[in-house]
Design a protein around this motif. Structure first.
Motif, PDB file in Angstrom:
ATOM      1  N   ASN B  35       3.936  27.039  31.106  1.00 57.40           N
ATOM      2  CA  ASN B  35       5.229  27.195  31.762  1.00 57.40           C
ATOM      3  C   ASN B  35       5.222  28.287  32.838  1.00 57.40           C
ATOM      4  OD1 ASN B  35       7.671  26.003  31.931  1.00 57.40           O
ATOM      5  ND2 ASN B  35       8.566  27.010  30.137  1.00 57.40           N
ATOM      6  N   PHE B  36       4.051  28.567  33.439  1.00 61.12           N
ATOM      7  CA  PHE B  36       3.986  29.576  34.485  1.00 61.12           C
ATOM      8  C   PHE B  36       4.598  29.046  35.772  1.00 61.12           C
ATOM      9  CE2 PHE B  36      -0.128  31.540  32.556  1.00 61.12           C
ATOM     10  CZ  PHE B  36       0.615  32.010  31.505  1.00 61.12           C
ATOM     11  N   ASP B  37       5.007  29.969  36.664  1.00 59.67           N
ATOM     12  CA  ASP B  37       5.512  29.516  37.958  1.00 59.67           C
ATOM     13  C   ASP B  37       4.335  29.244  38.904  1.00 59.67           C
ATOM     14  OD1 ASP B  37       4.654  31.876  39.192  1.00 59.67           O
ATOM     15  OD2 ASP B  37       6.614  32.821  39.095  1.00 59.67           O
ATOM     16  N   GLY B  40       1.801  31.917  39.236  1.00 61.90           N
ATOM     17  CA  GLY B  40       1.000  32.011  38.026  1.00 61.90           C
ATOM     18  C   GLY B  40      -0.042  30.904  37.963  1.00 61.90           C
ATOM     19  N   PHE B  85       0.329  21.082  40.929  1.00 63.26           N
ATOM     20  CA  PHE B  85       1.761  21.356  41.033  1.00 63.26           C
ATOM     21  C   PHE B  85       2.544  20.059  41.206  1.00 63.26           C
ATOM     22  CE2 PHE B  85       5.660  22.573  43.257  1.00 63.26           C
ATOM     23  CZ  PHE B  85       6.099  23.630  42.483  1.00 63.26           C
ATOM     24  N   HIS B  88       0.775  16.891  38.295  1.00 64.90           N
ATOM     25  CA  HIS B  88       0.202  17.225  36.995  1.00 64.90           C
ATOM     26  C   HIS B  88       0.363  16.156  35.918  1.00 64.90           C
ATOM     27  CE1 HIS B  88       3.952  18.566  35.009  1.00 64.90           C
ATOM     28  NE2 HIS B  88       4.323  18.822  36.246  1.00 64.90           N
TER      29      HIS B  88
ATOM     30  N   LEU C 152       3.503  38.932  35.185  1.00 64.05           N
ATOM     31  CA  LEU C 152       3.273  38.408  36.539  1.00 64.05           C
ATOM     32  C   LEU C 152       3.274  36.890  36.580  1.00 64.05           C
ATOM     33  CD1 LEU C 152       2.224  39.113  39.508  1.00 64.05           C
ATOM     34  CD2 LEU C 152      -0.036  38.587  38.606  1.00 64.05           C
ATOM     35  N   LEU C 153       2.790  36.257  35.494  1.00 63.45           N
ATOM     36  CA  LEU C 153       2.567  34.817  35.512  1.00 63.45           C
ATOM     37  C   LEU C 153       3.775  34.016  35.039  1.00 63.45           C
ATOM     38  CD1 LEU C 153      -0.990  34.842  33.881  1.00 63.45           C
ATOM     39  CD2 LEU C 153      -0.438  34.875  36.301  1.00 63.45           C
ATOM     40  N   ARG C 154       4.734  34.686  34.396  1.00 64.71           N
ATOM     41  CA  ARG C 154       5.831  33.966  33.767  1.00 64.71           C
ATOM     42  C   ARG C 154       6.892  33.546  34.783  1.00 64.71           C
ATOM     43  NH1 ARG C 154       7.113  36.893  28.135  1.00 64.71           N
ATOM     44  NH2 ARG C 154       8.814  35.422  28.351  1.00 64.71           N
ATOM     45  N   TRP C 155       7.377  32.325  34.628  1.00 61.69           N
ATOM     46  CA  TRP C 155       8.364  31.820  35.576  1.00 61.69           C
ATOM     47  C   TRP C 155       9.725  32.481  35.347  1.00 61.69           C
ATOM     48  CZ3 TRP C 155      12.998  29.176  34.986  1.00 61.69           C
ATOM     49  CH2 TRP C 155      13.347  28.885  33.661  1.00 61.69           C
ATOM     50  N   ARG C 157      10.629  35.478  35.110  1.00 63.82           N
ATOM     51  CA  ARG C 157      10.749  36.838  35.623  1.00 63.82           C
ATOM     52  C   ARG C 157      11.032  36.781  37.116  1.00 63.82           C
ATOM     53  NH1 ARG C 157       8.657  40.052  31.263  1.00 63.82           N
ATOM     54  NH2 ARG C 157       9.364  38.733  29.548  1.00 63.82           N
ATOM     55  N   VAL C 162       5.226  37.893  45.202  1.00 61.48           N
ATOM     56  CA  VAL C 162       5.547  37.539  46.581  1.00 61.48           C
ATOM     57  C   VAL C 162       5.803  38.775  47.458  1.00 61.48           C
ATOM     58  CG1 VAL C 162       7.224  36.353  48.052  1.00 61.48           C
ATOM     59  CG2 VAL C 162       6.352  35.235  45.996  1.00 61.48           C
ATOM     60  N   ALA C 206      10.263  31.894  41.322  1.00 60.11           N
ATOM     61  CA  ALA C 206       9.418  30.876  41.938  1.00 60.11           C
ATOM     62  C   ALA C 206       9.515  29.604  41.108  1.00 60.11           C
ATOM     63  CB  ALA C 206       7.968  31.359  41.997  1.00 60.11           C
ATOM     64  N   PRO C 207       9.330  28.467  41.744  1.00 59.10           N
ATOM     65  CA  PRO C 207       9.462  27.209  41.005  1.00 59.10           C
ATOM     66  C   PRO C 207       8.300  26.997  40.046  1.00 59.10           C
ATOM     67  CG  PRO C 207       8.697  26.790  43.229  1.00 59.10           C
ATOM     68  CD  PRO C 207       9.004  28.254  43.154  1.00 59.10           C
ATOM     69  N   ARG C 208       8.611  26.261  38.969  1.00 60.85           N
ATOM     70  CA  ARG C 208       7.542  25.778  38.098  1.00 60.85           C
ATOM     71  C   ARG C 208       7.056  24.440  38.638  1.00 60.85           C
ATOM     72  NH1 ARG C 208      10.421  25.549  32.600  1.00 60.85           N
ATOM     73  NH2 ARG C 208      12.187  25.320  33.994  1.00 60.85           N
ATOM     74  N   ALA C 209       6.048  23.883  37.963  1.00 57.88           N
ATOM     75  CA  ALA C 209       5.445  22.655  38.476  1.00 57.88           C
ATOM     76  C   ALA C 209       6.494  21.546  38.561  1.00 57.88           C
ATOM     77  CB  ALA C 209       4.286  22.224  37.583  1.00 57.88           C
ATOM     78  N   TRP C 210       6.335  20.746  39.583  1.00 54.44           N
ATOM     79  CA  TRP C 210       7.160  19.586  39.862  1.00 54.44           C
ATOM     80  C   TRP C 210       7.343  18.711  38.627  1.00 54.44           C
ATOM     81  CZ3 TRP C 210       9.314  19.887  44.381  1.00 54.44           C
ATOM     82  CH2 TRP C 210       9.913  18.758  44.956  1.00 54.44           C
ATOM     83  N   ASN C 211       8.605  18.311  38.358  1.00 58.52           N
ATOM     84  CA  ASN C 211       8.829  17.388  37.244  1.00 58.52           C
ATOM     85  C   ASN C 211       8.264  17.892  35.939  1.00 58.52           C
ATOM     86  OD1 ASN C 211      10.328  15.133  37.913  1.00 58.52           O
ATOM     87  ND2 ASN C 211       8.631  14.279  39.097  1.00 58.52           N
ATOM     88  N   ARG C 212       8.362  19.194  35.744  1.00 59.59           N
ATOM     89  CA  ARG C 212       7.813  19.822  34.545  1.00 59.59           C
ATOM     90  C   ARG C 212       8.258  19.082  33.297  1.00 59.59           C
ATOM     91  NH1 ARG C 212       5.384  21.346  31.223  1.00 59.59           N
ATOM     92  NH2 ARG C 212       5.408  23.266  30.021  1.00 59.59           N
ATOM     93  N   ARG C 213       7.293  18.559  32.556  1.00 60.86           N
ATOM     94  CA  ARG C 213       7.626  17.927  31.286  1.00 60.86           C
ATOM     95  C   ARG C 213       8.026  18.996  30.287  1.00 60.86           C
ATOM     96  NH1 ARG C 213       2.703  14.426  29.509  1.00 60.86           N
ATOM     97  NH2 ARG C 213       1.942  16.560  29.379  1.00 60.86           N
ATOM     98  N   GLU C 218       0.165  22.654  24.153  1.00 60.46           N
ATOM     99  CA  GLU C 218      -0.666  23.663  23.487  1.00 60.46           C
ATOM    100  C   GLU C 218       0.005  24.084  22.193  1.00 60.46           C
ATOM    101  OE1 GLU C 218      -3.805  25.417  24.526  1.00 60.46           O
ATOM    102  OE2 GLU C 218      -3.681  23.338  25.193  1.00 60.46           O
TER     103      GLU C 218
END
Lengths: 219, 219, 219
Positions: B35-37, B40, B85, B88, C152-155, C157, C162, C206-213, C218
């Motif tokens: 779930n990173f941006d 990330g 991105f 995926h 840093l990697l978490r969406w 926050r 940038v 920042a956006p997460r991946a497109w169409n995030r399921r 995991e």
């Protein structure tokens, strides 16, 4: 340069290999507890035993690091892997013995790491810091790879950094007053060793922050 | 020096970029799952693709490392980030295809890492170890940054280190017997690649410690 | 070489020490939240404050790194440790103030890291990347040692990378067009600083991946 020859080379090498072996045992035992396979055990043994010295060598510019130029340093953790792989219930049972050896490794690495850093031209404070890093760095990497909070940082563990700091500080004081000899070096190793044993025996711990609030705000 | 020119430079560069791309895909996919941006995702793609080679270059003293001198090496993971991105779900669906490419990257990096380390003057064992580190180091860093137990170390994953060890060992044997050519190098890559595919197909696993006790004493 | 003297040495050193201090505060505060003892707090303060610059110096071959040659750099995180150890409820209460200083440190480190990397002969893209690594590397190490997913990697926050990327990119553009002066450098610092403040104020993400399921596969 002369500083690196505190002990005769063969004595120094033997001491190093002993320190590497006991640190490797601690890495291999954690790997068994974490259910890693035999290659995972070997990787954790190597990283625990050689990680601190590798970090020190990269910082002081001693490349390639000793971990990659001395075959004995590389093979020793593999022997520890074999021992733990076949005998780990017995090794666990003599956990106290392992901890005593680990305390010896802590003292040896703190002193030899400080000495090596100074012989590469670093200042006294930086040398002692790298001695500490040599002694505790492998254990921190071990815990990070095993996805645990480093044992070094936890308040509920007996003092581990302080004995190494004392040993490393004694070395830089001896250097400062031109009194570093095999005898005084040995004294610093013994002092770190005894302090660590006492910390384990009497469960010495370092304080947490003043007026520690009980709420943990991190999720 | 001659050793670095196993393949023509442009062929070598193309192979490197392919390896970097597939490793970057695996890092980006894990970032999406965590779930990173988008930044990330890019960081994890870069670290996975370049981390192993970066470690090798620091150890052998090849600074600045190739990851920071070759613009193509830096840009390739950003392309992988874009692909993951937007696409995926499709990339996940062709997970098996990704794993096949990852196996190719594993073989390529094990062989090229071993060769580069040897060309910088390291011994045969150290060179093979650094070949292994080149091949698997990025994946370990990926898992550490994602706060997971490194897939490399877990017993419940198909063999990953062994194919790289075999490929790297073949290279040092070829060097030892003066038989390292583009052909034999390619053979080592193919052997590592095929072994990894077989490990996935037949779920080969490495053993855990002898008489593994079921109790996990770590909290 | 001239590039390193953007500001007068004493001004540069003062700016560096301020950045180190505020980053150390953020490391020490996390250590308190994680219940570490006083040595754990000091270690996390040192790593957070000096880790990014240490990584940069190893990559560009500036060994021993500044963290080990400048006593002020080493002592500053210890002062931050003392402050947090005794006053942490007050420091927590002025968390917003800490974040403002942290934003200033982010801008300062992004600009000085980029400049130093370029002065060691790296290309423009690599220099900007190392500027970013200088600014955010310590925080990533802090979170890894605390066994948390790097902030840093978490969406979820506010934007952190940038502003540093913008500051570092402005520096390389100024270098490219031969316009790097103390004034324009200061402008890049201020731009990164203001962008970070705005990101906090308006919760830019920042956006997460497109169409995030939504399923997280995991375990």
């Amino acid at each position: 340069m002369q500083l690196q020859q505190l002990f005769s080379p063969s004595v120094q090498h033997t001491l190093d290999v002993i320190g590497i072996f006991v640190f490797a045992i601690s890495g291999a035992l954690l790997a068994v507890r974490k259910n890693f396979d035999v290659f995972g055990i070997a990787v954790l043994a190597e990283v625990t035993a050689l990680g601190g010295g590798l970090f020190r060598d990269l910082v002081i510019g001693a490349v390639p690091p000793a971990a990659f130029t001395d075959l004995g340093y590389f093979v020793t953790p593999l022997l520890a892997t074999l021992v733990v792989f076949f005998l780990h219930p017995h090794v666990e049972r003599i956990q106290m013995g392992v901890l005593v050896f680990d305390a010896a490794g802590l003292g040896l690495f703190a002193v030899s790491g400080t000495t090596k850093a100074y012989s590469y031209g670093l200042g006294l404070t930086a040398s002692a810091t790298l001695g500490l890093a040599t002694a505790v760095g492998g254990g921190v990497l071990r815990d990070v790879l095993a996805n645990e909070v480093p044992s070094l940082l936890r308040w509920d563990r007996d003092l581990y950094a302080v004995p190494a700091i004392v040993g490393a500080s004694m070395v830089v004081l001896f250097i400062r007053y031109d009194a570093l000899t095999p005898l005084t070096s040995g004294l610093a190793v013994v002092m770190a060793f005894v302090l660590r044993l006492a910390a384990m025996r009497f469960h010495w711990r370092a304080p947490r922050a003043w007026n520690r609030r009980s709420t943990v705000t991190e999720e």
